[in-house]
Scaffold this active site. Structure first.
Site, PDB file in Angstrom:
ATOM      1  N   GLY A 101      83.950  61.195 121.615  1.00  0.00           N
ATOM      2  CA  GLY A 101      83.570  62.439 120.930  1.00  0.00           C
ATOM      3  C   GLY A 101      84.440  62.640 119.706  1.00  0.00           C
TER       4      GLY A 101
ATOM      5  N   GLY B  94      83.626  64.977 116.753  1.00  0.00           N
ATOM      6  CA  GLY B  94      83.395  66.392 117.052  1.00  0.00           C
ATOM      7  C   GLY B  94      84.561  67.252 116.582  1.00  0.00           C
TER       8      GLY B  94
ATOM      9  CG  ASP C 128      81.084  61.184 117.839  1.00  0.00           C
ATOM     10  OD1 ASP C 128      81.898  62.077 118.130  1.00  0.00           O
ATOM     11  OD2 ASP C 128      79.854  61.403 117.741  1.00  0.00           O
TER      12      ASP C 128
ATOM     13  NE  ARG D 179      78.395  63.919 115.883  1.00  0.00           N
ATOM     14  CZ  ARG D 179      79.075  65.057 115.993  1.00  0.00           C
ATOM     15  NH1 ARG D 179      78.835  66.051 115.174  1.00  0.00           N
ATOM     16  NH2 ARG D 179      80.013  65.206 116.908  1.00  0.00           N
TER      17      ARG D 179
ATOM     18  CB  ILE E 266      80.449  57.745 126.658  1.00  0.00           C
ATOM     19  CG1 ILE E 266      79.616  59.024 126.739  1.00  0.00           C
ATOM     20  CG2 ILE E 266      81.567  57.856 125.630  1.00  0.00           C
ATOM     21  CD1 ILE E 266      80.374  60.198 127.309  1.00  0.00           C
TER      22      ILE E 266
ATOM     23  CE1 TYR F 251      80.367  71.287 128.175  1.00  0.00           C
ATOM     24  CE2 TYR F 251      80.675  73.648 128.524  1.00  0.00           C
ATOM     25  CZ  TYR F 251      81.117  72.438 128.020  1.00  0.00           C
ATOM     26  OH  TYR F 251      82.320  72.383 127.361  1.00  0.00           O
TER      27      TYR F 251
HETATM   28  C1  AKB Z   1      80.372  76.184 125.100  1.00  0.00           C
HETATM   29  O1  AKB Z   1      80.145  77.293 124.633  1.00  0.00           O
HETATM   30  O2  AKB Z   1      79.560  75.504 125.719  1.00  0.00           O
HETATM   31  C2  AKB Z   1      81.767  75.627 124.932  1.00  0.00           C
HETATM   32  C3  AKB Z   1      82.606  75.955 126.116  1.00  0.00           C
HETATM   33  C4  AKB Z   1      82.918  77.363 126.453  1.00  0.00           C
HETATM   34  O3  AKB Z   1      83.047  75.064 126.776  1.00  0.00           O
HETATM   35  N1  AKB Z   1      82.374  76.135 123.749  1.00  0.00           N
END
Ligand code: AKB
Length: 361
Positions: free
Chosen positions: A32, A35, A57, A59, A77, A176
């Protein structure tokens, strides 16, 4: 958990440290790399004299990164063959695994996010374990997790919880957040239990160290794909003279940190004496602030700023599931974490001067 061995304790070697007869270069691997965090982290490593960074990355890393890295790779990755090549070409001693699809972007393509965020991390943990096996030293694996690992079910619980510790309210509501929390567990597995029944297992091959970032605010870059992005977007829009519609309510509060503090914290944790680390996962934070308080400060510094609040119900619900503040006392105690900036000084000394210069002219 206490790390009993120091990071430099030798491990049994199982393969030669050569590739086609040539000695492999020692390397710090940064994923990354192009980034927001990667950029600053590599510049800080270079400023500290490290010229052995190998950067990856999807990019192409820009010129300023290419100039200070040993090598840069455009690659994914999730691409096992790229990682196998890296294993053959370098003796990797440290990995900063920053690549991830952030919380907003991941909600549009959750399965892809899982592939990148979990599959990619698994590949890198395995690379770390195989590297340790091949060169006989533990490999440090620095993993930024996130406040997205938390999941507070409703606003009443968020208000009642206040400042949360690392082990509370871990029921994330985003892909996430689930990915980050699971990868924290994977890191613990690779650090403590990897191949626990195998005859030839190498204990403690991976020195996994994780910090949970709050929302990050950089004066140099505008983030994309995150849900804490409302704060940096608001500031950059004001400096650029653009109106901004904030997608959360003014009373929405989460912890934040400036990019320099995040980078310093990451490097400090990496450099910390392993014997002093009582945990594998640490909260870190600069300040807790509401969107309204940030907007007021922005308007104070940029009196012409046009900031409206137009909450997006879905993105709001994500931010509402994150804690208002986190307890980072373990990081302060174990590795002397001490952020440089408060909310006020972040604006006065870092954000406003740098952003003004960026958009001037
Ligand atoms: C997001 O908003 O997804 C990130 C985080 C809080 O990990 N900035």
């Amino acid at each position: 958990m206490t790390t009993a061995e120091s990071a430099s304790d030798p491990l049994p070697r199982t393969t030669a440290t050569s590739f086609h007869g040539a000695r492999r270069n020692s390397a710090i691997l940064v994923t990354g790399a192009a980034g927001e965090v990667g950029h600053g982290l590599i510049q800080s490593l270079a400023a500290a004299g490290r010229r052995d960074v190998v950067a990856i990355d999807v990019r192409k890393p820009d010129r300023s990164l290419r100039d200070v890295c040993q090598e840069t790779y455009v690659g994914d990755i999730c691409d096992g063959s790229l990682l196998t090549r890296l294993l053959a070409m370098y003796e990797i001693t440290e990995i900063y695994h920053l690549a991830a699809l952030l919380s907003t972007r991941a909600e549009f393509t959750p399965e892809t996010a899982h592939e990148v965020n979990v599959g990619g991390t698994l590949n890198l943990l395995r690379l770390a374990a195989e590297q340790a096996r091949s060169h006989g030293q533990r490999v440090k694996f620095i993993f930024p997790s996130s406040i997205a690992a938390y999941g507070l079910p409703d606003l009443a619980t968020k208000d009642a919880a206040g400042v949360v510790t690392e082990d509370q309210h871990l029921r994330p509501v985003t892909m996430y957040g689930c990915n980050k929390l699971y990868c924290e567990h994977l890191g613990r597995y690779y650090a403590r239990h990897y191949r626990r029944l195998a005859q030839d297992r190498i204990p403690d091959a991976v020195d996994f160290r994780c910090l949970r970032y709050p929302g990050l605010i950089s004066a140099d870059t505008v983030p994309s794909g995150g849900t804490s992005d409302f704060a940096p977007e608001m500031i950059h829009a004001a400096a650029a003279g653009r109106p901004y519609a904030c997608f959360v309510r003014p009373n929405t509060r989460i912890p934040f940190m400036t990019m320099p503090d995040a980078i310093d914290a990451t490097l400090q944790l990496a450099a910390a004496d392993g014997r002093k680390l009582s945990r594998l996962v640490y909260n870190v934070s600069g300040f807790s602030a509401s969107a309204g308080a940030i907007a007021d400060l922005v308007k104070g510094f940029f009196p012409g700023a046009a900031i409206a609040f137009e909450p997006d119900e879905q993105r709001q619900s994500i931010v509402d599931s994150w804690p208002a503040d986190v307890d980072d006392s373990a990081a302060r105690r174990d590795w002397s974490f001490e952020p440089q900036y408060t909310l006020q000084s972040a604006f006065e000394e870092y954000l406003v001067p740098t952003i003004r210069a960026r958009y001037a002219g």
